[in-house]
Motif scaffolding. Structure first.
Motif, PDB file in Angstrom:
ATOM      1  N   ALA A   1     -30.408 -12.342  36.515  1.00  0.00           N
ATOM      2  CA  ALA A   1     -31.871 -12.319  36.388  1.00  0.00           C
ATOM      3  C   ALA A   1     -32.356 -11.176  35.492  1.00  0.00           C
ATOM      4  O   ALA A   1     -33.529 -10.812  35.530  1.00  0.00           O
ATOM      5  CB  ALA A   1     -32.501 -12.196  37.777  1.00  0.00           C
ATOM      6  N   TYR A   2     -31.462 -10.632  34.676  1.00  0.00           N
ATOM      7  CA  TYR A   2     -31.761  -9.440  33.870  1.00  0.00           C
ATOM      8  C   TYR A   2     -33.018  -9.598  33.019  1.00  0.00           C
ATOM      9  O   TYR A   2     -33.845  -8.692  32.934  1.00  0.00           O
ATOM     10  CB  TYR A   2     -30.556  -9.119  32.989  1.00  0.00           C
ATOM     11  N   ARG A   3     -33.178 -10.749  32.376  1.00  0.00           N
ATOM     12  CA  ARG A   3     -34.328 -10.963  31.490  1.00  0.00           C
ATOM     13  C   ARG A   3     -35.544 -11.558  32.209  1.00  0.00           C
ATOM     14  O   ARG A   3     -36.575 -11.781  31.588  1.00  0.00           O
ATOM     15  CB  ARG A   3     -33.933 -11.888  30.338  1.00  0.00           C
ATOM     16  N   ASP A   4     -35.423 -11.801  33.502  1.00  0.00           N
ATOM     17  CA  ASP A   4     -36.511 -12.478  34.225  1.00  0.00           C
ATOM     18  C   ASP A   4     -37.626 -11.540  34.661  1.00  0.00           C
ATOM     19  O   ASP A   4     -38.740 -11.988  34.939  1.00  0.00           O
ATOM     20  CB  ASP A   4     -35.953 -13.205  35.458  1.00  0.00           C
ATOM     21  N   ASP A   5     -37.320 -10.265  34.761  1.00  0.00           N
ATOM     22  CA  ASP A   5     -38.317  -9.311  35.267  1.00  0.00           C
ATOM     23  C   ASP A   5     -38.115  -7.970  34.571  1.00  0.00           C
ATOM     24  O   ASP A   5     -37.007  -7.427  34.577  1.00  0.00           O
ATOM     25  CB  ASP A   5     -38.181  -9.153  36.789  1.00  0.00           C
ATOM     26  N   ILE A   6     -39.179  -7.429  33.990  1.00  0.00           N
ATOM     27  CA  ILE A   6     -39.076  -6.187  33.216  1.00  0.00           C
ATOM     28  C   ILE A   6     -38.695  -5.002  34.100  1.00  0.00           C
ATOM     29  O   ILE A   6     -37.962  -4.101  33.666  1.00  0.00           O
ATOM     30  CB  ILE A   6     -40.406  -5.897  32.462  1.00  0.00           C
ATOM     31  N   ASP A   7     -39.169  -4.974  35.353  1.00  0.00           N
ATOM     32  CA  ASP A   7     -38.829  -3.867  36.253  1.00  0.00           C
ATOM     33  C   ASP A   7     -37.352  -3.894  36.621  1.00  0.00           C
ATOM     34  O   ASP A   7     -36.697  -2.848  36.684  1.00  0.00           O
ATOM     35  CB  ASP A   7     -39.690  -3.927  37.520  1.00  0.00           C
ATOM     36  N   LEU A   8     -36.831  -5.101  36.886  1.00  0.00           N
ATOM     37  CA  LEU A   8     -35.407  -5.248  37.188  1.00  0.00           C
ATOM     38  C   LEU A   8     -34.577  -4.855  35.973  1.00  0.00           C
ATOM     39  O   LEU A   8     -33.542  -4.177  36.100  1.00  0.00           O
ATOM     40  CB  LEU A   8     -35.103  -6.687  37.592  1.00  0.00           C
ATOM     41  N   GLN A   9     -35.022  -5.260  34.798  1.00  0.00           N
ATOM     42  CA  GLN A   9     -34.318  -4.921  33.560  1.00  0.00           C
ATOM     43  C   GLN A   9     -34.242  -3.408  33.368  1.00  0.00           C
ATOM     44  O   GLN A   9     -33.182  -2.863  33.053  1.00  0.00           O
ATOM     45  CB  GLN A   9     -35.055  -5.554  32.372  1.00  0.00           C
ATOM     46  N   ASN A  10     -35.351  -2.726  33.601  1.00  0.00           N
ATOM     47  CA  ASN A  10     -35.378  -1.261  33.476  1.00  0.00           C
ATOM     48  C   ASN A  10     -34.469  -0.595  34.510  1.00  0.00           C
ATOM     49  O   ASN A  10     -33.823   0.419  34.205  1.00  0.00           O
ATOM     50  CB  ASN A  10     -36.804  -0.743  33.625  1.00  0.00           C
ATOM     51  N   LEU A  11     -34.417  -1.169  35.716  1.00  0.00           N
ATOM     52  CA  LEU A  11     -33.565  -0.614  36.771  1.00  0.00           C
ATOM     53  C   LEU A  11     -32.090  -0.739  36.401  1.00  0.00           C
ATOM     54  O   LEU A  11     -31.310   0.208  36.559  1.00  0.00           O
ATOM     55  CB  LEU A  11     -33.842  -1.331  38.094  1.00  0.00           C
ATOM     56  N   ILE A  12     -31.697  -1.912  35.897  1.00  0.00           N
ATOM     57  CA  ILE A  12     -30.305  -2.122  35.494  1.00  0.00           C
ATOM     58  C   ILE A  12     -29.943  -1.218  34.321  1.00  0.00           C
ATOM     59  O   ILE A  12     -28.870  -0.607  34.301  1.00  0.00           O
ATOM     60  CB  ILE A  12     -30.069  -3.604  35.132  1.00  0.00           C
ATOM     61  N   ASP A  13     -30.844  -1.115  33.349  1.00  0.00           N
ATOM     62  CA  ASP A  13     -30.584  -0.243  32.195  1.00  0.00           C
ATOM     63  C   ASP A  13     -30.422   1.216  32.624  1.00  0.00           C
ATOM     64  O   ASP A  13     -29.524   1.916  32.159  1.00  0.00           O
ATOM     65  CB  ASP A  13     -31.719  -0.362  31.176  1.00  0.00           C
ATOM     66  N   PHE A  14     -31.291   1.659  33.529  1.00  0.00           N
ATOM     67  CA  PHE A  14     -31.199   3.039  34.027  1.00  0.00           C
ATOM     68  C   PHE A  14     -29.869   3.266  34.753  1.00  0.00           C
ATOM     69  O   PHE A  14     -29.202   4.293  34.551  1.00  0.00           O
ATOM     70  CB  PHE A  14     -32.352   3.346  34.977  1.00  0.00           C
TER      71      PHE A  14
END
Length: 273
Positions: free
Chosen positions: A135-148
């Motif tokens: 779901a990496y591209r499905d939600d910007i907050d989740l994406q930022n969390l994974i990147d961090f």
């Protein structure tokens, strides 16, 4: 009955305990309100408040839930402790003590279970990370969390870069039309200290077969998984993590003792009326 008469009877409410508990909890109350405000603002920005079905539509974990749950618990605890101490309300003070005691018990239980069932926890962490990779591209907050997470622990995927095959944008299938095919997110890339601007395309094509077997890949992206790096981080910072848990537990016990002490004082005063 006057305060003078209450004092002569020998029973009175400790002002130190009362106002310390009040001050202690008003901070939690305000922080809880701030966390809830941030969470509601984030959901409003994503359109969740206008379409509540979006809460369950996300395939992965929505980090906003952290703000909502933590903020909600802090707000309820802070309200009960703050108003209970200020108004000398034994019902609110008892609720505060029981609620705080329940949280302490759950934390203790979770800590014991995590120690006993290490392998199960590891499997659940692996499942959690892989589920959120999808779901990496499905939600910007989740994406930022994974990147961090990947940048902080210098890792890529749950067990390695190939875990990104589970994402529809990064998988290596021939049917994938995405420009990110056979790549990894930029957070998997090893940063060049000389570069001030982040190259968000540094992970493009990095897992193509002709490059994946090249030893240069190890110089371009992180090849270790986040599960292993998390375990290593825990071992390296075990004293700090244990100190935080013990400090939190002592703070909770201290809060319970203060509340119970105040309840006893209020009951003693009422008994002398």
């Amino acid at each position: 009955m006057s305060r003078k008469h209450r004092h002569l009877k020998g029973a009175e409410v400790s002002c130190c305990v009362k106002y310390f508990l009040f001050g202690f909890n008003i901070i939690f109350w305000l922080l809880g309100a701030a966390f809830l405000g941030i969470g509601l603002w984030a959901w409003a920005e994503k359109g969740v408040l206008s379409n509540l079905s979006l809460i369950t539509d996300l395939g992965g974990f929505d980090p906003v839930w952290l703000f909502m749950v933590v903020g909600g618990v802090m707000f309820i605890l802070g309200f009960a402790g703050c108003i209970g101490a200020l108004r000398e309300n034994t019902l609110l003070l008892k609720f505060f003590s029981v609620f705080l005691g329940l949280i302490f018990f759950l934390e203790l239980t979770a800590g014991i279970l995590a120690f006993v069932f290490k392998d199960w926890i590891k499997d659940q962490l692996n499942f959690f990370i892989n589920n959120n990779i999808k779901a990496y591209r499905d939600d910007i907050d989740l994406q930022n969390l994974i990147d961090f997470t990947q940048e902080y622990w210098m890792c890529c995927g749950a067990h390695g870069p190939d875990d990104w095959n589970q994402n529809i944008y990064f998988n290596c299938t021939d049917r994938n039309p995405s420009r990110e095919r056979c790549g990894v997110p930029f957070s998997c890339c090893i940063k060049n200290p000389a570069e001030d601007i982040i190259n968000t395309q540094c992970g493009y094509d990095i897992r193509l077969e002709r490059r994946y077997k090249d030893l240069d890949q190890q110089k371009s992206i992180y090849t270790k998984g986040c599960v292993g790096q998390f375990e290593k981080w825990l071992q390296d910072n075990l004293i700090v993590v244990a100190g935080i848990f013990v400090g939190t537990a002592l703070l909770q016990i201290f809060g319970i003792c203060l509340a119970q002490n105040l309840v006893s004082d209020v009951k003693a005063v009422k008994a002398n009326w």
